[in-house]
Write a protein that holds these residues in place. Structure first.
Motif, short mmCIF file in Angstrom:
data_model
loop_
_atom_site.label_atom_id
_atom_site.label_comp_id
_atom_site.label_asym_id
_atom_site.label_seq_id
_atom_site.Cartn_x
_atom_site.Cartn_y
_atom_site.Cartn_z
N ASP A 123 2.25 9.91 21.60
CA ASP A 123 1.97 9.04 20.46
C ASP A 123 4.16 8.94 19.54
OD1 ASP A 123 2.12 9.13 17.29
OD2 ASP A 123 2.75 11.21 16.96
N ASP A 125 6.16 8.35 16.06
CA ASP A 125 6.81 9.15 15.46
C ASP A 125 6.53 10.67 14.98
OD1 ASP A 125 8.00 7.31 13.59
OD2 ASP A 125 6.18 6.30 14.45
N VAL A 132 11.80 11.19 10.00
CA VAL A 132 13.01 10.58 9.26
C VAL A 132 12.76 10.08 7.56
CG1 VAL A 132 15.00 10.77 11.04
CG2 VAL A 132 13.55 8.53 10.11
N SER A 161 0.68 4.31 19.18
CA SER A 161 1.43 4.61 17.91
C SER A 161 0.22 3.69 16.64
CB SER A 161 2.48 3.85 17.37
OG SER A 161 3.71 3.96 16.85
N GLY A 162 0.99 4.34 15.58
CA GLY A 162 0.11 3.70 14.16
C GLY A 162 0.59 2.34 13.51
N GLU A 246 4.66 -0.99 5.29
CA GLU A 246 4.51 -2.00 5.99
C GLU A 246 3.49 -2.36 6.64
OE1 GLU A 246 7.63 0.79 8.52
OE2 GLU A 246 5.25 2.19 8.30
N HIS A 248 1.27 -3.46 9.73
CA HIS A 248 0.73 -3.29 11.15
C HIS A 248 0.11 -3.83 11.86
CE1 HIS A 248 4.55 -0.12 10.60
NE2 HIS A 248 3.37 1.17 10.29
N SER A 253 0.36 0.51 6.50
CA SER A 253 0.99 1.83 6.05
C SER A 253 1.92 2.05 4.56
CB SER A 253 1.72 2.27 6.86
OG SER A 253 1.64 2.30 7.86
N HIS A 255 3.90 4.48 2.10
CA HIS A 255 4.56 5.31 2.71
C HIS A 255 4.94 6.20 1.24
CE1 HIS A 255 5.68 5.47 6.86
NE2 HIS A 255 5.26 4.17 6.51
N ARG A 257 6.87 9.00 1.09
CA ARG A 257 7.74 10.20 1.48
C ARG A 257 8.43 10.20 0.55
NH1 ARG A 257 8.99 13.71 5.34
NH2 ARG A 257 7.45 13.05 6.75
N ARG A 287 1.60 11.14 8.09
CA ARG A 287 2.10 12.72 7.36
C ARG A 287 3.01 11.87 5.82
NH1 ARG A 287 5.10 15.64 12.50
NH2 ARG A 287 6.43 16.54 10.01
N GLU A 291 -2.93 4.61 5.69
CA GLU A 291 -2.80 4.41 6.37
C GLU A 291 -4.05 3.25 6.47
OE1 GLU A 291 -0.59 4.87 9.53
OE2 GLU A 291 -1.36 6.89 9.96
N LYS A 300 -7.24 6.19 18.35
CA LYS A 300 -6.44 6.47 19.23
C LYS A 300 -7.31 6.93 20.46
CE LYS A 300 -1.96 7.06 16.89
NZ LYS A 300 -0.67 7.65 16.82
O1 LIG Z 1 0.96 7.14 14.71
P1 LIG Z 1 2.43 7.05 15.64
O2 LIG Z 1 3.19 6.33 16.29
O3 LIG Z 1 3.07 8.48 14.16
O4 LIG Z 1 3.11 6.78 13.50
C1 LIG Z 1 2.52 6.69 12.51
C2 LIG Z 1 3.12 6.24 11.24
O5 LIG Z 1 4.41 6.80 11.95
C3 LIG Z 1 5.67 6.35 10.80
O6 LIG Z 1 5.50 6.76 9.65
C4 LIG Z 1 5.86 8.22 10.02
O7 LIG Z 1 7.45 8.33 10.83
C5 LIG Z 1 8.10 8.21 9.87
C6 LIG Z 1 9.45 7.77 10.28
O8 LIG Z 1 10.36 9.50 11.14
C7 LIG Z 1 7.92 8.69 8.61
O9 LIG Z 1 9.47 8.26 7.27
C8 LIG Z 1 7.15 8.78 7.67
O10 LIG Z 1 6.69 9.93 6.60
C9 LIG Z 1 5.80 8.86 8.64
O11 LIG Z 1 4.06 9.47 8.31
C10 LIG Z 1 5.30 4.34 10.38
O12 LIG Z 1 6.08 4.04 9.55
C11 LIG Z 1 3.60 4.89 9.99
O13 LIG Z 1 3.74 3.51 9.28
C12 LIG Z 1 2.81 4.99 11.03
O14 LIG Z 1 1.55 4.66 10.91
#
Ligand SMILES: O=P(O)(O)OC[C@H]1O[C@H](O[C@H]2O[C@H](CO)[C@@H](O)[C@H](O)[C@H]2O)[C@H](O)[C@@H](O)[C@@H]1O
Length: 425
Positions: A123, A125, A132, A161-162, A246, A248, A253, A255, A257, A287, A291, A300
């Motif tokens: 994966d 992130d 971050v 990846s997502g 975002e 994708h 997504s 967010h 955070r 996280r 989504e 996945k």
């Molecule tokens: O499947 P992944 O490659 O793990 O992607 C999943 C999501 O990752 C990103 O968000 C995550 O990481 C960010 C940077 O560290 C963090 O700020 C965020 O809180 C996390 O959820 C990405 O931006 C998402 O769009 C992906 O779905």
């Protein structure tokens, strides 16, 4: 990119009845309710969210709120840093009995990998780059890039990846790997690797270097819908400070955070309200991110199976796949590997979590160590006939063998990602 179909894809061209598949997606990919309109007609005006009852009753809010790792909780309760680390460490170590460290368990992996070809899935992130606040600044270290390059030299290596495939390629920047974006709904791999019935479902394309590649996009007809929903989500969340949306490509997504926790119910309700107009889209939790993705039966785990098959590794006893990931969406891949004792899932987490993975790693630095010192050097050692690795602890070996025995006896049930009680930190 030049897109020309070699053969009509059954996924894309399925003449399924309109009520079943207005989007032309193969019915085998549709496992969710398909009633109601697929497109909303206009960008919604930002009305006040509903009473927030929807997101409370459907558990969204609980999932969003269950994001505090035990460390912080204990600090609040005891107000002592020493107690914090002890308590948290004890909890973590007892969790590790069930999910042993992949570093200490490496002998087990090597023993199973002997005479077998390792296939590495990762994966991005939280696995290759630390989490971050700003998703646009989730950079991978140069060290990580260089160990990835080495491992890909020895073993087929793919990132699932997502994020959109283009974005994850931009962040990783290595042409030696296979890439799957949008949670596996956008897979690219070299044309020469097409050895299976998956050929029917792929399009021919060219990569950045102009080389011929195969492209698998089971949700391609959702593209306009995701674009529309993305714009709606941007519009509806624009006054929520810290919210970020975002696109994708095949999923979007939202967010939270950086959003004040008091506004989480509002953001959840806004997303919920929008999804009501799109019954062909569904929500999953990552996280601190909501989504939005198509309802097709693809994730996945399916992407892992697809890649194994496309690379000619399906149902082969001489292949050992491993998958390293950190969030709920990776559980689908862990589950696929756990099934029939096929391979190993490795969960990256600093806090105890229920998982379908077999092993654990604490953080991205341990991921780098596993890839570098263990996977790459194991290849070299196995080639030279060496059998044991100095870093393996005997106690851990014992714990691992218990885990393996439990696995082989089928004593540990598969857990759905929803049942895993994932936090979303
Ligand atoms: O499947 P992944 O490659 O793990 O992607 C999943 C999501 O990752 C990103 O968000 C995550 O990481 C960010 C940077 O560290 C963090 O700020 C965020 O809180 C996390 O959820 C990405 O931006 C998402 O769009 C992906 O779905």
């Amino acid at each position: 990119m030049d897109l020309k179909s070699t053969k009509a894809s059954p996924v894309l061209a399925d003449p399924a009845p309109i009520n079943k598949s207005r989007l032309g997606i193969h019915s085998s990919l549709l496992s969710y309710s398909q009633s109601g309109p697929s497109f909303s007609t206009s960008i919604p005006t930002r009305k006040k969210p509903g009473k927030l009852d929807d997101v409370r009753s459907n558990g969204w809010l609980d999932a969003m709120k269950s994001s505090s790792p035990p460390r912080k909780k204990i600090l609040k309760d005891f107000n002592s840093a020493e107690v914090v680390s002890d308590e948290a460490e004890i909890a973590y170590l007892s969790w590790m009995i069930r999910y042993p460290s992949a570093l200490n368990s490496f002998q087990t992996i090597v023993d199973r990998a002997r005479n077998r070809k390792l296939v590495v899935f990762l994966d991005y992130d939280g696995t290759l780059s630390p989490i971050v606040d700003d998703p646009d600044r989730a950079f991978m270290s140069d060290d990580m890039r260089s160990v990835l390059k080495s491992v890909a030299k020895h073993f087929p290596t793919a990132i699932i990846s997502g994020r959109s495939r283009d974005k994850v390629f931009e962040l990783v920047g290595l042409t030696e790997l296979y890439y799957a974006g949008s949670h596996g709904m956008d897979i690219i791999f070299p044309a020469k690797n097409m050895l299976s019935k998956n050929q029917l479902n792929c399009l021919k394309s060219t990569d950045q270097k102009g080389k011929e590649v195969n492209l698998f996009q089971p949700a391609s007809e959702f593209l306009p819908m995701i674009d529309e929903v993305f714009r709606n989500l941007v519009e509806i969340t624009k006054d929520i400070q810290g919210a970020k949306v975002e696109n994708h490509k095949f999923c979007a997504s939202v967010h939270y955070r950086n959003v004040d926790e008091n506004s989480w119910p509002v953001i959840a309700q806004y997303v919920h309200d929008i999804l009501k107009d799109y019954p062909r889209l569904r929500l999953t939790h990552g996280r601190k991110v909501l989504e939005v993705r198509p309802v097709i039966d693809w994730d996945k785990g399916k992407a892992v199976e697809f890649l194994l098959e496309s690379l000619g590794f399906s149902n082969r006893r001489d292949v050992l796949p491993i998958y390293i990931g950190d969030d709920r969406t990776d559980e689908d891949a862990f589950k696929v590997l756990r099934k029939k004792n096929r391979g190993y899932g490795i969960l990256v987490s600093t806090v105890p979590k229920e998982s379908n993975a077999f092993f654990s790693l604490r953080d991205t630095s341990e991921v780098r160590i596993l890839i570098d010192r263990y996977l790459v050097s194991s290849y070299v050692s196995l080639k030279s006939g060496e059998t044991r690795f100095e870093n393996c602890l005997q106690v851990q070996d014992f714990l691992e063998s218990l885990v393996i025995m439990a696995q082989e006896d089928g004593k540990r049930d598969e857990r759905s990602s929803e049942a895993c009680g994932y936090d979303t930190d």
